[in-house]
Design an enzyme around this catalytic site. Structure first.
Site, PDB file in Angstrom:
ATOM      1  N   ASN A  27      30.804  40.425  44.512  1.00  0.00           N
ATOM      2  CA  ASN A  27      32.139  40.816  44.048  1.00  0.00           C
ATOM      3  C   ASN A  27      32.238  40.827  42.527  1.00  0.00           C
ATOM      4  O   ASN A  27      33.328  40.960  41.973  1.00  0.00           O
ATOM      5  CB  ASN A  27      33.214  39.895  44.649  1.00  0.00           C
ATOM      6  CG  ASN A  27      33.130  38.459  44.127  1.00  0.00           C
ATOM      7  OD1 ASN A  27      32.232  38.104  43.365  1.00  0.00           O
ATOM      8  ND2 ASN A  27      34.071  37.631  44.547  1.00  0.00           N
ATOM      9  N   GLU A  46      35.711  34.022  39.466  1.00  0.00           N
ATOM     10  CA  GLU A  46      36.037  35.002  40.485  1.00  0.00           C
ATOM     11  C   GLU A  46      36.856  36.151  39.889  1.00  0.00           C
ATOM     12  O   GLU A  46      37.363  36.057  38.765  1.00  0.00           O
ATOM     13  CB  GLU A  46      36.825  34.323  41.608  1.00  0.00           C
ATOM     14  CG  GLU A  46      36.098  33.182  42.299  1.00  0.00           C
ATOM     15  CD  GLU A  46      35.030  33.655  43.286  1.00  0.00           C
ATOM     16  OE1 GLU A  46      34.650  34.846  43.250  1.00  0.00           O
ATOM     17  OE2 GLU A  46      34.588  32.830  44.108  1.00  0.00           O
ATOM     18  N   ASP A  86      27.431  25.875  36.574  1.00  0.00           N
ATOM     19  CA  ASP A  86      28.477  25.408  37.488  1.00  0.00           C
ATOM     20  C   ASP A  86      27.953  24.325  38.414  1.00  0.00           C
ATOM     21  O   ASP A  86      26.767  24.017  38.446  1.00  0.00           O
ATOM     22  CB  ASP A  86      29.039  26.579  38.303  1.00  0.00           C
ATOM     23  CG  ASP A  86      27.953  27.545  38.797  1.00  0.00           C
ATOM     24  OD1 ASP A  86      26.804  27.097  39.003  1.00  0.00           O
ATOM     25  OD2 ASP A  86      28.237  28.731  38.963  1.00  0.00           O
ATOM     26  N   HIS A 129      31.332  38.344  40.444  1.00  0.00           N
ATOM     27  CA  HIS A 129      31.559  37.080  39.749  1.00  0.00           C
ATOM     28  C   HIS A 129      30.302  36.630  39.002  1.00  0.00           C
ATOM     29  O   HIS A 129      29.180  36.897  39.424  1.00  0.00           O
ATOM     30  CB  HIS A 129      32.060  35.985  40.704  1.00  0.00           C
ATOM     31  CG  HIS A 129      31.036  35.413  41.629  1.00  0.00           C
ATOM     32  ND1 HIS A 129      31.039  35.631  42.974  1.00  0.00           N
ATOM     33  CD2 HIS A 129      29.971  34.600  41.403  1.00  0.00           C
ATOM     34  CE1 HIS A 129      30.039  34.985  43.539  1.00  0.00           C
ATOM     35  NE2 HIS A 129      29.358  34.357  42.605  1.00  0.00           N
TER      36      HIS A 129
END
Length: 242
Positions: free
Chosen positions: A135, A142, A66, A137
């Site tokens: 979380n 996400e 990314d 990801h």
């Protein structure tokens, strides 16, 4: 899925480095996918140490997961800068052999499509290094991301921006968008290696290893990966029941 749990993160890093070294010795020009952030930095440092002792990584082809939208390659918090600093220069790899997303492109959506196309033109990723967010990801996929998603421009959640704010002077400097490989793209890597250390990663590792695969916990998609190694310390493994 193979899971290695240990009390000594340094030993786990050594084992992960062994996997990268084995790949390079078998295929010197393999495609290695780089994860950014603090978790894999000791792995890259260990590989740099091995380069200094004679391991040749210079023929590797490098890609990544990314990049922030809006940051130039020279911005100190851009992932292209990270990869140049931690991987390309220490390992003696020509930057021309790195396929990285252009986060500062005028059209991020077109840049995302071009990034995926160039990975595909290489024949895909031989070994993808991964981390996981609190979380769940992976890359910047996400919660709620489709397991079939492809490389695209995404909106970052408030929690992810807050988690990454430590790398910037102020929260408002953290970009709100990123170009990210999709989960479907990541699942196509031939081998994946995930590192997770600390209690904060324990819920995500529990979901990956013992939970039900759900888009609400993106890392759980890796249950579908054909060849996955997971290296976690005792704290990150603390939610496992078996």
């Amino acid at each position: 899925m193979r899971i290695t749990i240990g009390s000594d993160p340094t030993r786990l890093i050594d084992q992960a480095a062994d996997a990268v070294e084995a790949l390079v010795r078998a295929t010197p020009d393999a495609v290695l996918g780089i994860a950014t952030g603090s978790t894999p930095e000791p792995l890259y440092a260990e590989l740099t140490s091995r380069v200094q002792r004679g391991l040749d990584l210079s023929r590797l082809r490098i890609t990544c997961l990314d990049e922030y939208v809006g940051l130039s390659a020279d911005h100190p918090q851009s992932y292209r800068h990270y990869i140049r600093t931690h991987v390309l220069e220490p390992w003696g790899i020509d930057s021309a052999t790195a396929v990285l997303p252009a986060g500062d492109a005028a059209d991020p959506d077109a840049a995302a499509r071009d990034f995926e196309r160039r990975i595909r033109d290489w024949g895909g990723v031989d070994l993808q290094i991964l981390g996981v967010g609190p979380n769940g990801h992976i890359a910047f996929n996400e919660p709620g991301s489709s397991f079939d998603s492809r490389t695209r421009a995404v909106e970052l959640t408030a929690s992810t921006r807050q988690a990454n704010a430590r790398f910037f002077e102020h929260l408002d400097e953290v970009p709100t968008r990123a170009i990210s490989q999709g989960i479907g793209t990541i699942l196509e890597s031939r081998h994946a290696l995930l590192l997770a250390f600390g209690e904060g990663k324990a819920p995500a590792i529990g979901a990956l290893v013992e939970g039900t695969a759900s888009p609400e916990v993106p890392v759980s998609a890796l249950q579908r990966h054909a060849d996955l190694d997971v290296y976690v310390d005792d704290a990150a493994a603390s939610h496992l029941q078996r």
